[in-house]
Design a protein around this motif. Structure first.
Motif, PDB file in Angstrom:
ATOM      1  N   CYS A 274       0.831  -1.207   0.000  1.00 36.81           N
ATOM      2  CA  CYS A 274       0.000   0.000   0.000  1.00 36.81           C
ATOM      3  C   CYS A 274       0.866   1.258   0.000  1.00 36.81           C
ATOM      4  O   CYS A 274       0.602   2.215  -0.749  1.00 36.81           O
ATOM      5  N   ALA A 284      -7.369   0.759   1.715  1.00 43.31           N
ATOM      6  CA  ALA A 284      -7.464  -0.495   0.973  1.00 43.31           C
ATOM      7  C   ALA A 284      -8.407  -1.466   1.674  1.00 43.31           C
ATOM      8  O   ALA A 284      -9.195  -2.157   1.022  1.00 43.31           O
ATOM      9  N   ILE A 319      -7.507   4.615  -5.303  1.00 46.99           N
ATOM     10  CA  ILE A 319      -6.610   3.464  -5.222  1.00 46.99           C
ATOM     11  C   ILE A 319      -6.299   2.992  -6.639  1.00 46.99           C
ATOM     12  O   ILE A 319      -7.212   2.612  -7.385  1.00 46.99           O
ATOM     13  N   TRP A 324      -3.929  -3.521  -6.399  1.00 49.88           N
ATOM     14  CA  TRP A 324      -4.592  -4.826  -6.288  1.00 49.88           C
ATOM     15  C   TRP A 324      -3.822  -5.891  -7.061  1.00 49.88           C
ATOM     16  O   TRP A 324      -3.681  -7.031  -6.590  1.00 49.88           O
TER      17      TRP A 324
END
Length: 340
Positions: A274, A284, A319, A324
């Motif tokens: 992150c 997240a 994000i 991911w």
């Protein structure tokens, strides 16, 4: 993400904001909370746009419902949604001077018994209305019918039978009468969603702890079954009791207990990814479950106004998709977890 965008809750007609306020901390889970801080937290949530509130009789043995109700009954009833839970009936203790709060750091001094019968569900529902000071709630949730609380197969089976032959009929009658808009069940462990579906149709499940950055085993059976049955999911415990909000700091909690060294290491690796993408770990954690098509809302708790504001800001934090992808490539979240 827009924290106040709305999604349909499973097969019901209820449209929930994707972000709500969970009420367990106001029942003094782990930490004492003053009346002033409780009121300030609720006022801040309302001022910041929160319109979905979740509580339960079990949270502080009635304290969370009292606190939320004292605030919400003063607000326009058509502007907010509230969910509470059934399955426990509370009574005065036989020996008040010997009462122990047990799981709660504070809360009220009432004993309880589990009761999933028709009369037990109706009693719990009416008691909740009185504690809340509201004459209706939007959503009712069957609470804690699982092995975590009942331990043995004979007892779990007996309570499921009691619910299927009595309590569920009470819930359906309330929904058909327009007293509630959706019926769900709270789930703390794997294996219970299929068992509920074997006995009854539910609009949704409130899944605590089991679909988070820390674990995704519900992707094997539970979540696909919910998609198949058009059942929504509300995510409770999105921070896994704390570690995915605080990071792996000393004393961090994971699923209601002190995090193990392995859990601390995993959270540290996720946090490092992150950071490489300029994303707070908690952002997240809040946004991850909402990418699954069955998930309607996340409901983190708060014990002060700053936590409410911080969670809303984290919901809005952009994000990048690469975050991911990297978590999947490193084996830190499952490769089949839905993400952008």
């Amino acid at each position: 993400m827009d924290p106040f965008a709305r999604r349909k809750l499973g097969s019901s007609d209820v449209m929930l904001p994707i972000f709500g306020l969970g009420g367990a901390p106001l029942g003094e889970l782990f930490t004492r909370v003053s009346e002033a801080d409780s009121r300030a937290t609720l006022e801040a949530a309302w001022a910041d746009g929160v319109r979905y509130f979740d509580t339960a009789p079990w949270y502080g043995r009635g304290q969370s419902e009292h606190r939320m109700g004292r605030f919400l009954y003063q607000q326009p009833r058509n502007e907010f949604l509230i969910s509470t839970k059934v399955g426990r009936v509370f009574t005065a203790p036989a020996r008040p001077e010997e009462f122990e709060t047990g799981f709660w750091s504070g809360g009220l001094h009432f004993d309880h018994r589990f009761d999933y019968s028709y009369d037990g569900i109706m009693r719990a529902y009416e008691d909740s209305l009185q504690r809340l000071g509201l004459n209706r709630v939007d959503i009712l949730i069957i609470h804690d019918l699982d092995f975590w609380h009942h331990e043995t197969e004979p007892l779990v089976s007996a309570y499921l039978a009691q619910l299927a032959t009595g309590g569920y009929r009470a819930l359906v009658e309330l929904k058909e009468a327009g007293a509630i808009g959706a019926i769900g069940a709270g789930i703390n462990e794997l294996g219970m969603i299929p068992r509920f579906f074997e006995l009854m149709d539910l609009d949704f499940f409130l899944v605590a702890l089991r679909y988070t950055l820390g674990e995704q085993d519900t992707l094997d059976v539970e979540l696909p079954l919910c998609v198949e049955r058009d059942a929504g999911i509300i995510i409770g415990g999105v921070f896994s009791s704390g570690i995915y909000a605080t990071g792996p700091v000393p004393g961090a909690k994971y699923n209601y207990a002190d995090a193990s060294p392995e859990e601390m290491e995993r959270a540290g690796k996720i946090e490092a990814v992150c950071k490489r993408h300029g994303v707070p770990l908690a952002a997240a954690a809040l946004q991850f479950p909402l990418h699954h098509p069955a998930v309607t809302s996340v409901i983190p708790g708060a014990v002060n106004p700053d936590q409410v504001a911080a969670n809303i800001a984290l919901m809005r934090h952009a994000i990048p998709n690469d975050l991911w992808a990297e978590l999947k490539a490193e084996g830190l979240i499952r490769s089949d977890a839905p993400t952008p």
